[in-house]
Enzyme design. Structure first.
Site, PDB file in Angstrom:
ATOM      1  N   CYS A   1      -6.802  -5.229  -3.739  1.00  0.00           N
ATOM      2  CA  CYS A   1      -8.443  -5.636  -3.054  1.00  0.00           C
ATOM      3  C   CYS A   1      -8.623  -4.451  -2.525  1.00  0.00           C
ATOM      4  O   CYS A   1      -9.485  -4.579  -1.469  1.00  0.00           O
ATOM      5  CB  CYS A   1      -7.559  -6.750  -1.809  1.00  0.00           C
ATOM      6  SG  CYS A   1      -6.631  -5.593  -0.422  1.00  0.00           S
TER       7      CYS A   1
ATOM      8  N   GLU B   1       0.393  -1.327   0.084  1.00  0.00           N
ATOM      9  CA  GLU B   1      -0.273   0.001   0.375  1.00  0.00           C
ATOM     10  C   GLU B   1       0.908   1.266  -0.286  1.00  0.00           C
ATOM     11  O   GLU B   1      -0.029   2.244   0.053  1.00  0.00           O
ATOM     12  CB  GLU B   1      -1.063   0.105   1.288  1.00  0.00           C
ATOM     13  CG  GLU B   1      -1.555  -0.809   1.781  1.00  0.00           C
ATOM     14  CD  GLU B   1      -2.320  -0.992   2.736  1.00  0.00           C
ATOM     15  OE1 GLU B   1      -3.741  -1.191   2.452  1.00  0.00           O
ATOM     16  OE2 GLU B   1      -2.049  -1.137   4.002  1.00  0.00           O
TER      17      GLU B   1
HETATM   18  C1  PEP Z   1      -6.037  -0.114   0.653  1.00  0.00           C
HETATM   19  O1  PEP Z   1      -5.767   0.667   1.057  1.00  0.00           O
HETATM   20  O2  PEP Z   1      -6.647  -0.111  -1.106  1.00  0.00           O
HETATM   21  C2  PEP Z   1      -7.097  -1.272   0.816  1.00  0.00           C
HETATM   22  C3  PEP Z   1      -7.599  -2.175   0.500  1.00  0.00           C
HETATM   23  O3  PEP Z   1      -7.439  -1.343   2.411  1.00  0.00           O
HETATM   24  P1  PEP Z   1      -8.196  -0.275   3.527  1.00  0.00           P
HETATM   25  O4  PEP Z   1      -8.901   0.495   2.385  1.00  0.00           O
HETATM   26  O5  PEP Z   1      -9.067  -1.030   4.583  1.00  0.00           O
HETATM   27  O6  PEP Z   1      -7.224   0.996   3.696  1.00  0.00           O
HETATM   28 MG    MG Z   2      -5.272   0.296   2.768  1.00  0.00          MG
END
Ligand code: PEP
Ligand code: MG
Length: 557
Positions: A488, A417
């Protein structure tokens, strides 16, 4: 001549119908003397009340069922004699009819609230009646989500979460919302998230839609992000044909995700609670690609016990017996603070002690969570994978994966990320069993654009070639080492971007369950060679809009 407005499409849907605009709630009237005679004002009020009551009764007639009772009750409220007297006495004091209605209804509202119970709950209905009468007196449309008595395309600046609850999507309803067009908001706005979740055909951020008028016929095409006003008969029949085709695709048996050449691309669900499991499975989720454990404990003051966690994870794993389930350890901080992990205020929480950094600072909480996961795994038959959020370094990868293995978890990976871990993906993947790319945060950190801030929303676009290049880098590292690379973030739910992501090397895609059908259908239209060609076109663009356009052209849509 038809006229095309562009915005950002959500999903692949297409729909057409007459526009009904969301009227903004007008400011409350002011207490000022009327320039009209009291009996003239009284006649205006009588006419407005009669018109509103007639309209409510007309809707009651078409709505039927429970909605009919509510609307009929509202029509009766409008014509209530006690209210009429209260309005009349204010008019005799020289007030305007708008103020008299506003003030008399407010007084009545207070009385109902004081009674409480069923009558108290009717107070909001009374507000709605007052707002309708005042709008009529002013010659303005009634406020809120319109109910024109026929299916319609809702055009709104943006929707407040409270408005969204009122959207009527029942195929048999006379007030069914066929599609949604907003002038504001981007692909990660609440409206977009809701539209994706509910499978509503939507185009968001179409600023020129502000010029559309009630009754205009439009085609809303989410696949191309366009709204066509005044379409030709040919355009209308083409839209209808595509809508029918999609309805057929959605009604078709749910198959595992695959490209046209048979290349498997497992389609997984993003979940925040075991309660979502049944629906995800029904929609064809082949497992879970992201289980956001922090959502289970957002309101907890204390760290959850091993036992409490074990019970939740056991429920989840039982629901997905025989399937892959990727559980993310607590991702606390920034927009999801957990009191037991983030106690010190930070100026820049998105760049602070969040994700794995926060867990590492309270290692016992991480150990307890991994222990609970290992115990739930031992009692169930799902294929459990665990991963850590916000990994920035190779050392953090090593730390998390060795701790997970020490505590008995067989498959341990990381979320990519942060650009740093994408750039070092080859090193990171040497220590991890898999990577899962969180495109929401990867976009935020690559573009230096806070994902919660509307003013930089245009930069928060995962189509940006800078983000795509980082994803491609991770995809190449995964392929070289034979390690899975999942996606994801919200990007996986965009049907054409999903094809691009597979072309960049993603081996699985995980998304809100409601997006599965559109993504499945989109993948099935292309081979792996097509996907790579479309991805290359996007990578070669200068910016997000260019990447979208290039991918669309390469995909022939
Ligand atoms: C993302 O950052 O893309 C992720 C899937 O995590 P979250 O949206 O929960 O930060
Ligand atoms: Mg995230």
């Amino acid at each position: 001549m038809s006229d095309t407005i562009t915005g950002v499409g959500i999903g692949l849907g297409v729909a057409h119908g007459p526009v009904a605009r969301m009227a903004e709630r007008a400011p409350a009237p002011r207490d000022e003397p009327s320039s009209r005679a009291a009996d003239e004002e009284a006649a205006r009020v009588r006419e407005a009340v009669a018109a509103v009551a007639a309209e409510l009764n007309r809707r009651a007639e078409t709505a039927g069922g429970a909605a009919r009772d509510v609307l009929e009750a509202q029509a009766m409220m409008a014509e209530d004699p006690t209210l009429e007297e209260a309005v009349q006495s204010r008019l005799e004091d020289g007030k305007t009819s708008e103020w008299a209605v506003h003030d008399a209804f407010a007084e009545f509202r207070a009385t109902l609230e004081a009674v409480g119970g069923y009558l108290g709950e009717r107070a909001a209905d009374l507000d709605d009646v007052a707002a309708r009468v005042i709008a009529h007196l002013r010659g303005e449309p009634a406020p809120g989500v319109p109910t024109p008595g026929h299916p319609f395309v809702l055009v709104a600046p943006d929707l407040a979460p409270a408005d969204t609850a009122l959207l009527d999507l029942d195929p048999d309803s006379p007030n069914r919302v066929l599609a949604l067009v907003t002038t504001d908001g981007g692909p990660t706005s609440h409206t977009a998230i809701l539209a994706r979740e509910k499978g509503i055909v939507a185009v968001v951020g179409a600023s020129e839609a502000a010029h559309l008028a009630d009754g205009d016929t439009v085609i809303v095409d989410a696949a191309s992000g366009s709204v066509t006003a005044d379409p030709s008969d040919e355009q209308l029949s083409d839209a209808q044909r595509r809508a029918d085709e999609r309805a057929a695709a959605e009604a078709a048996p749910v198959t595992p995700g695959a490209l046209a050449d048979g290349t498997a691309v497992p389609l997984l669900a993003n979940l925040g609670s075991p309660a979502g499991a049944a629906e995800a499975l029904e929609l064809g989720a082949e497992g879970v690609g992201l289980f956001r454990t922090e959502f289970l404990f957002l309101s907890s003051k204390e760290a959850p016990t091993v036992e409490a966690q074990q019970a939740e994870y056991t429920r989840l794993l039982t629901a997905f017996a025989g399937k892959k389930v990727v559980v993310r350890v607590l991702d606390a901080g920034a927009d999801k603070p957990l009191p037991f992990l983030n106690d010190a205020p930070e100026d820049n929480p998105a760049l602070g002690l969040r994700g794995l950094r926060a867990l590492r600072a309270s290692e016992q909480i991480l150990r307890d969570q991994l222990t609970a996961l290992a115990r739930a795994d031992a009692d169930t038959d799902a294929d459990l994978w665990v991963m850590a959020p916000m990994i920035a370094t190779v050392e953090e990868t090593e730390y998390f994966t060795s701790l997970a293995r020490e505590l008995g978890l067989k498959t341990a990976g990381v979320m990519v990320e942060v650009p740093a871990s994408a750039l070092l993906a080859d090193r990171v993947l040497k220590r991890a069993d898999f990577a899962s790319i969180g495109t929401n945060d990867l976009t935020q950190y690559t573009m230096a654009a806070d994902r919660l801030l509307g003013t930089v929303a245009t930069l928060q676009d995962p189509w940006h070639p800078a983000v795509l290049r980082l994803i491609s880098h991770v995809g190449e590292a995964g392929a070289a080492q034979g390690k899975p690379v999942g996606i994801c973030g919200e990007a996986a739910a965009d049907p054409l971007l999903a094809v691009v992501l597979v072309g960049l090397g993603a081996t699985t895609l995980s998304m809100a369950p409601a997006a599965l059908a559109d993504v499945r259908y989109s993948l099935g239209r292309f081979t792996i060679d097509d996907a790579r060609r479309i991805a290359q076109a996007a990578l070669d663009a200068d910016d997000a809009a260019g990447a979208r356009a290039a991918a669309r052209a390469a995909a022939g849509s």
